[in-house]
Structure formats: structure tokens, C-alpha cells
Design an enzyme around this catalytic site. Structure first.
Site, PDB file in Angstrom:
ATOM      1  N   HIS A 162       0.878  -2.927  11.601  1.00 40.32           N
ATOM      2  CA  HIS A 162       0.773  -2.551  10.172  1.00 40.32           C
ATOM      3  C   HIS A 162      -0.551  -3.086   9.641  1.00 40.32           C
ATOM      4  CE1 HIS A 162       2.875  -1.821   6.110  1.00 40.32           C
ATOM      5  NE2 HIS A 162       1.598  -2.098   5.835  1.00 40.32           N
TER       6      HIS A 162
ATOM      7  N   HIS B 106      -4.147  -2.256   7.079  1.00 39.09           N
ATOM      8  CA  HIS B 106      -4.982  -1.479   6.145  1.00 39.09           C
ATOM      9  C   HIS B 106      -6.445  -1.822   6.409  1.00 39.09           C
ATOM     10  CE1 HIS B 106      -1.478  -0.525   3.519  1.00 39.09           C
ATOM     11  NE2 HIS B 106      -1.058  -1.700   3.940  1.00 39.09           N
TER      12      HIS B 106
ATOM     13  N   ARG C  87      -8.936   0.525   4.981  1.00 39.34           N
ATOM     14  CA  ARG C  87      -9.704   1.314   4.007  1.00 39.34           C
ATOM     15  C   ARG C  87     -10.639   2.285   4.732  1.00 39.34           C
ATOM     16  NH1 ARG C  87      -5.589  -0.611   1.300  1.00 39.34           N
ATOM     17  NH2 ARG C  87      -5.876  -2.706   0.454  1.00 39.34           N
TER      18      ARG C  87
ATOM     19  N   ASN D  96      -2.828   4.944   3.308  1.00 40.25           N
ATOM     20  CA  ASN D  96      -2.921   4.985   1.834  1.00 40.25           C
ATOM     21  C   ASN D  96      -4.365   4.904   1.353  1.00 40.25           C
ATOM     22  OD1 ASN D  96      -3.022   2.248   2.640  1.00 40.25           O
ATOM     23  ND2 ASN D  96      -2.166   1.527   0.705  1.00 40.25           N
TER      24      ASN D  96
ATOM     25  N   LYS E 220       4.264   7.223   7.164  1.00 36.47           N
ATOM     26  CA  LYS E 220       4.515   6.091   6.285  1.00 36.47           C
ATOM     27  C   LYS E 220       5.173   6.585   5.003  1.00 36.47           C
ATOM     28  CE  LYS E 220       4.447   1.940   4.681  1.00 36.47           C
ATOM     29  NZ  LYS E 220       3.306   1.151   4.263  1.00 36.47           N
TER      30      LYS E 220
ATOM     31  N   HIS F 206       8.071   1.483   3.451  1.00 37.25           N
ATOM     32  CA  HIS F 206       7.870   0.441   2.447  1.00 37.25           C
ATOM     33  C   HIS F 206       9.200   0.353   1.706  1.00 37.25           C
ATOM     34  CE1 HIS F 206       5.375  -2.008  -0.384  1.00 37.25           C
ATOM     35  NE2 HIS F 206       6.490  -1.830  -1.064  1.00 37.25           N
TER      36      HIS F 206
ATOM     37  N   HIS G 195       7.123  -4.977   6.790  1.00 35.65           N
ATOM     38  CA  HIS G 195       6.889  -6.242   6.083  1.00 35.65           C
ATOM     39  C   HIS G 195       8.126  -6.768   5.352  1.00 35.65           C
ATOM     40  CE1 HIS G 195       6.171  -3.262   2.990  1.00 35.65           C
ATOM     41  NE2 HIS G 195       4.927  -3.050   3.324  1.00 35.65           N
TER      42      HIS G 195
ATOM     43  N   ASP H  41       0.002  -6.375   7.849  1.00 29.85           N
ATOM     44  CA  ASP H  41      -0.194  -5.853   6.494  1.00 29.85           C
ATOM     45  C   ASP H  41      -1.460  -6.432   5.863  1.00 29.85           C
ATOM     46  OD1 ASP H  41       0.317  -4.245   4.303  1.00 29.85           O
ATOM     47  OD2 ASP H  41       1.713  -5.639   3.378  1.00 29.85           O
TER      48      ASP H  41
ATOM     49  N   HIS I 144      -9.022  -6.132  -0.514  1.00 31.45           N
ATOM     50  CA  HIS I 144      -9.429  -5.650  -1.836  1.00 31.45           C
ATOM     51  C   HIS I 144     -10.654  -6.462  -2.267  1.00 31.45           C
ATOM     52  CE1 HIS I 144      -5.797  -3.276  -2.848  1.00 31.45           C
ATOM     53  NE2 HIS I 144      -5.134  -4.194  -2.178  1.00 31.45           N
TER      54      HIS I 144
ATOM     55  N   ALA J  48      -2.420  -5.730  -5.513  1.00 34.49           N
ATOM     56  CA  ALA J  48      -1.599  -6.373  -4.482  1.00 34.49           C
ATOM     57  C   ALA J  48      -2.228  -6.231  -3.106  1.00 34.49           C
ATOM     58  CB  ALA J  48      -0.218  -5.737  -4.484  1.00 34.49           C
TER      59      ALA J  48
HETATM   60  C1  NCD Z   1      -1.080  -2.839   0.449  1.00 36.24           C
HETATM   61  C2  NCD Z   1      -2.485  -2.311   0.143  1.00 36.24           C
HETATM   62  O1  NCD Z   1      -3.252  -3.001  -0.510  1.00 36.24           O
HETATM   63  O2  NCD Z   1      -2.822  -1.196   0.594  1.00 36.24           O
HETATM   64  N1  NCD Z   1      -0.812  -3.930  -0.436  1.00 36.24           N
HETATM   65  C3  NCD Z   1       0.091  -4.925  -0.231  1.00 36.24           C
HETATM   66  O3  NCD Z   1       0.281  -5.737  -1.132  1.00 36.24           O
HETATM   67  N2  NCD Z   1       0.731  -5.039   0.901  1.00 36.24           N
HETATM   68  C4  NCD Z   1      -0.093  -1.753   0.320  1.00 36.24           C
HETATM   69  C5  NCD Z   1       1.240  -2.109   0.919  1.00 36.24           C
HETATM   70  O4  NCD Z   1       1.397  -2.195   2.125  1.00 36.24           O
HETATM   71  O5  NCD Z   1       2.180  -2.313   0.144  1.00 36.24           O
HETATM   72 ZN    ZN Z   2       0.874  -2.333   3.920  1.00 37.90          ZN
END
Ligand code: NCD
Ligand code: ZN
Length: 343
Positions: free
Chosen positions: A13, A15, A17, A41, A99, A136, A174, A247, A251, A263
Site C-alpha cells: 500500500h 502513495h 503521487r 488516488n 481500490k 479503505h 491499513h 500507506d 504531502h 491527511a
Molecule cells: C492517503 C493520501 O494522502 O493519499 N492519506 C492517508 O492519510 N492515509 C490516502 C489514504 O490512504 O487514506
Molecule cells: Zn493510502
């Protein structure tokens, strides 16, 4: 000195970007993991097999093919995902899963599913073609207490889904609560869960330790100490239903530190070190390899990796920030230390 050598792990899992942001972060994951499930996402989201193909090419070229790293792609499930698209995705070989974001649940989830029944034709096709469903697992109604959203999701959505689709492989992503651990343990073998390092190491007190800590804010939100202990027991139990998914969610620092901070916790720079720290604290380092390198691959029906990594118990300093396109990224443990490092 304590050390442990394990089969090269996978992150189920992640991210990363896109564009210049991706270029700043993907190398951290590629340095540790053989493969990663890449979350869809983006803005706009990865909706089709063609989108996933193009994204995959961008990831590989961002790495200049220097790393031996395989991105495993996912599509973003919507109310309108068609069975034809599912069949195409399954045939591609590089798309492994879809997802499910309840609409509005988290970062970039506004195009998510509004009612699970609307996705039933797609879920049926996924079940038929062997694609996994990554959930999720939180309800989104704003009147529901944020700390209860995962537990209520189990009763309202997950229990029905698991019985309606007995052959669909479902990963409860998660997980953060004792109730999620209990649900996954009693479900049959088509249900599994990923566990992040932050939910092993932190509880909701860490959101407010000496002040408001925006860099500890992620979704699902950190839970009570009792929940953290249940997550820790599950991860270190040797039960193949629980496996690694960081996860890691980068950001820009300014977006996290704003009046309405977003988040996501960034852990990719020290992901395996954090899991080693958690497992060592539980005196269960002997269970790390199965959790990090075997159970996820087995559940996804992928071959286990060859190659290995060695973790040693030697403190490392974590930088205050990393470059993030024209911005900066504040990583987990910024300016602090981690007890383990990769040799
Ligand atoms: C994730 C994100 O920033 O893309 N944020 C998070 O708090 N985990 C999205 C997600 O997996 O919920
Ligand atoms: Zn995530």
C-alpha cells in the site's frame, strides 16, 4: 549488535503521487522494496487500464530503470467502473487490484464509490477475473465519531460484502482497531489486511503530545492504545492474513501545517527500519520476514522475492525535510532518530 537478514520485502500500500513529486519520493521505496502496490488516488484518478499503463511507465522512467523495482498497479473504483474495464485490467497483467474509497473518506477520494451496491457489477467481474479489492474501510457520514468510523464500516459494509462475494479477495487496508483485527481473524481465507508502521508505533495520544502534531495526522486516524496493542499482536502473530502496507503518503509540509491540514504520513524513507523497531519492541523480530516478505505475495498470488536485505540495530538520524518538487516534505521522525538502519 542485533541484525536480521530477510527476503526482500514488498509494500502492499503505497502513495507516490506523480510528476516531479513522484521523482522525489519513489526512490525511497525502490531502495527498500522489490515491489509496491501503487495507489490510484491521483488528480485525476487512475480509472482505466490505459491510465495505469501510462502511470506505470512514468514510474519506471522516474527511476531511470536504475532500480530493480516493480510497480504493481491499481485502478480507482467508481460507481461507473464497467465489467469490460475490469476484464481488460485483469488481462493486462500489470493491474492487480481495484481500490475502493468511500466517496469523501480521505485525500483525493471525491470520485469514490457513493454506494457499494453501485459497484456490484464491477465486483462480480473482479471476482470472476481474479482481481483483488483493496478497501479503505471507513464510513464517511460526518456525524459519526471519527474514532468509530472503521468499526462501523465493518458492520455496515464489510460483513455483507464478504458474504455476497465469497470468491473475491479483499484486503482491508491499513487497519487500526481491535474490531478490525477480530473481524479479519474470524473471516475466511479470502480476507486479509495490511498494517502501517504508524499504527504499530503510535496511538492517538501522539496526535497531541505537547501540542498539535499535524505530521501524525493520517486516515484512518490513530486510535487508542488498546487498538494499537491489538494491531501489534496481529502483525507479529505469524498469521498470514496480516501483512505489510506502509500507506506512506507524501504531502507538502505547508499543506500539512495549514489551518486545515491534510491527511497522510510519509514513512517511505525508513519504512523497514520502522517495522524492525516495532517488531523488536514486541520481541518478535523472528516474525518480521513472513509479515514483510511472504504473506502479502502469497495472498496476491505473486512469487516470493529472491534477494535479501539486512537490518541492523544502529541508530540513524532522520532529516528535517526532503525536497518535494518546489516544496518540502516533512518525513515521519523529522529531526529525530530511528533505532534501526538498512545495511
Ligand atoms: C492517503 C493520501 O494522502 O493519499 N492519506 C492517508 O492519510 N492515509 C490516502 C489514504 O490512504 O487514506
Ligand atoms: Zn493510502
Amino acid at each position: 549488535m542485533q541484525s536480521i537478514t530477510i527476503t526482500k520485502p514488498d509494500d502492499f500500500h503505497l502513495h507516490i503521487r506523480d510528476g516531479d513529486y513522484m521523482k522525489c519520493v519513489v526512490k525511497h521505496s525502490a531502495a527498500q522494496f522489490a515491489r509496491a502496490i501503487i495507489m490510484p488516488n491521483l488528480r485525476p484518478p487512475v480509472l482505466t487500464t490505459d491510465d495505469a499503463d501510462a502511470y506505470r511507465q512514468r514510474i519506471l522512467s522516474a527511476l531511470n530503470n536504475q532500480h530493480d523495482f516493480e510497480p504493481l498497479m491499481t485502478l480507482y473504483l467508481t460507481d461507473n467502473t464497467s465489467p469490460e474495464e475490469i476484464e481488460k485490467a485483469a488481462k493486462s497483467g500489470f493491474v492487480k487490484a481495484l481500490k475502493y474509497y468511500p466517496a469523501g473518506a480521505t485525500t483525493n477520494s471525491d470520485q469514490g464509490v457513493t454506494d457499494i451496491k453501485k459497484a456490484y457489477p464491477a465486483l462480480k467481474a473482479m471476482s470472476d477475473h481474479g482481481l483483488l479489492l483493496l478497501m479503505h474501510g471507513e464510513v464517511t457520514e460526518s456525524h459519526i465519531d471519527i474514532f468509530d468510523r472503521e468499526t462501523i464500516f465493518i458492520d455496515k459494509v464489510l460483513k455483507n460484502l464478504v458474504t455476497d462475494f465469497p470468491n473475491l479477495k479483499i484486503v482491508f487496508e491499513h487497519i487500526t482497531t481491535r474490531s478490525a483485527v477480530e473481524f479479519v481473524m474470524q473471516a475466511d481465507s479470502h480476507v486479509a489486511a495490511t498494517i502501517t508502521p504508524q499504527h504499530l508505533l503510535l496511538s492517538r495520544n501522539d496526535l497531541f503530545r505537547g501540542g498539535l502534531r499535524p505530521h501524525h495526522y493520517c486516515l484512518p486516524i490513530l486510535k487508542a492504545e488498546d487498538d494499537r496493542q491489538a494491531i501489534m499482536s496481529a502483525a507479529t502473530s505469524g498469521n498470514p492474513k496480516f501483512f505489510l502496507g506502509t500507506d506512506s503518503a507524501p504531502h507538502s509540509s505547508i499543506l500539512k501545517e495549514s489551518a486545515c491540514g491534510c491527511a497522510g504520513i510519509y514513512t517511505a524513507h525508513i519504512a523497514m527500519e520502522l517495522y524492525a523497531e516495532a517488531f523488536a519492541r514486541a520481541d518478535r523480530l523472528d516474525k518480521l520476514e513472513a509479515f514483510a516478505s511472504n504473506f502479502g505475495a502469497d495472498f496476491y498470488g505473486l512469487p516470493r522475492n529472491t534477494g535479501s536485505i539486512t537490518l541492523i540495530k544502529k541508530e540513524q538520524a532522520v532529516p528535517e525535510s526532503f525536497p518535494f518538487a518546489n516544496d518540502t516534505l516533512t518525513p515521519y521522525r523529522a529531526g529525530e532518530t530511528c533505532a534501526w538502519r538498512i545495511q
